[in-house]
Every structure is written in C-alpha cells, then in structure tokens.
Design an enzyme around this catalytic site. Structure first.
Site, PDB file in Angstrom:
ATOM      1  CB  SER A  98      -0.916  -0.015   1.218  1.00  0.00           C
ATOM      2  OG  SER A  98      -0.222  -0.516   2.342  1.00  0.00           O
ATOM      3  NE  ARG A  99       0.764   7.392  -3.048  1.00  0.00           N
ATOM      4  CZ  ARG A  99       0.647   7.911  -4.256  1.00  0.00           C
ATOM      5  NH1 ARG A  99       0.671   7.133  -5.317  1.00  0.00           N
ATOM      6  NH2 ARG A  99       0.491   9.209  -4.420  1.00  0.00           N
TER       7      ARG A  99
END
Length: 228
Positions: free
Chosen positions: A197-198
């Site tokens: 993810s981020r």
C-alpha cells in the site's frame, strides 16, 4: 504538549492475530493429511517446505517493531510508514483542504512493516474513509481514486497535516485507529494496511523537506519534513 505513550509491548501486530491463527491451523491440517494420507512422502515434504516459507513471510509482514522517537518532536514530521519515497511535489488537495499542499508519499512493498504511525503530535480534527478502486498504489491517480482513509491533525503550533492511507492492488483492507477530538502523538499507531500500500502526507507549503526521491524510510524514525 506533553507526549503520552500508549504503547503495547508486542512483536506481532494485533491485525494479524486471527489471520496467523487460521493460517496455522489450515497449514497444519493440510500437512497432516498429506503425511498420513499419502504413502509417498515427496508431496508432503514439498508442501511442508512451502508452508513454512509462506507462514514466515506472513509473520514478517505482521511484525510490529517497538520504536520510540528519541528527539524533540516540535515541528517535526516523521515517516508514518516503512517504505520508500515515491512522490515529493506540490499538489491541489480537493477532499479536505481545497488548496495547494506539499505532498510526500511513501510506498510500502509487501515485505515492509505495514503498521502506520502518526506523523506529528497534535489533535485529530477529521477522520474519513472513501471507497474506491484498487489500482497499483504507486500510480499518481491512486491517491484520489483508490480506497483510502484520511486523518487530519492540528499540531500544537497550529499547523494542519493530513495523513492518507491508500489501499493498493493487493491491499484490500485499511484499518484506522484515529478518532476525532483525541490527542495523538508520534510513537503511537495510527492504523494498519494489509498487504502492500501507500501513505501520503499533506503539509503546508513552505515546509522544509528532509528526504529525497527513492529514499528508504523507517516508520516513526525517519524525519521526512520540518514545519516552519
């Protein structure tokens, strides 16, 4: 503002408890069936080896190192996640600020710790979740089109900072612990994103950037910016 420590001395994140228990039961069960149900043991040895490797990777993913930021936190912005810097740029933020902000983005690969920390000390002013797509997290449009959660924090000096958790192509669940009105501090967990993810951090223009593109970050340790 005094720093309040609410850490639990754990080595595996609570978000992984049920997954690790269920996975262990399933893998042990399948291995037992292969061992006792098939005369040839080669399939058992192959699957047992693969099971150990996969399970160790899962344990690695849900590990939760205990980290304390040992320096003064005034006007400091720390990395909210392990990973690498993929974006440093001024952008127009349309979901909360409706103005121009400095955005620093950290991409987390599947091998990174996926616990997220608060990037600043302050008070939680806004929490929101948006359903969306599951594009690759490093794509620029993932910031506004993927499933995401935002946490807006007002610092003791009056700065407003947003941390946005973004789901990726593999990550399908975002967990956010922040609640509006509560005090939050560097060293505390803000949330968790499962499997790649981020995290984007939106800062006031004029903030001093302390990292560069491609730089590796350590959550709750790497200073990514200093507020003016």
């Amino acid at each position: 503002m005094n720093r309040l420590k609410k850490l639990k001395k754990i080595r595996l994140h609570r978000e992984g408890t049920s997954i690790l228990i269920v996975s262990a039961i399933l893998l042990i069960g399948i291995n037992a069936l292969l061992f006792w149900g098939i005369e040839c043991k080669i399939p058992f040895y192959i699957f047992a080896t693969a099971s150990i490797v996969v399970y160790l990777l899962m344990v690695n993913f849900f590990r939760c190192p205990i980290r304390l930021f040992e320096h003064d936190t005034e006007k400091i912005v720390v990395a909210p996640a392990d990973g690498r810097i993929v974006v440093i740029e001024e952008v127009d933020e349309h979901e909360y600020f409706h103005d121009r902000r400095l955005m620093i983005s950290i991409f987390m690969s599947i091998v990174n710790v996926h616990a997220n920390w608060y990037p600043v000390d302050g008070v939680v002013k806004h929490v929101d979740h948006h359903n969306g797509k599951f594009m690759k997290a490093w794509l620029p449009k993932a910031s506004t089109e993927n499933e995401r959660s935002m946490v807006v924090i007002e610092t003791p000096e009056g700065h407003t900072v947003m941390a946005r958790q973004i789901a990726g192509a593999i990550a399908r669940r975002i967990v956010t612990y922040a609640e509006v009105g509560e005090d939050c501090y560097i060293d505390e967990h803000m949330g968790f994103i499962k499997f790649g993810s981020r995290v984007d951090v939106y800062l006031p223009l004029g903030t001093e950037v302390c990292v560069k593109m491609g730089q590796a970050t350590v959550g709750n340790e790497t200073v990514i910016a200093k507020l003016k």
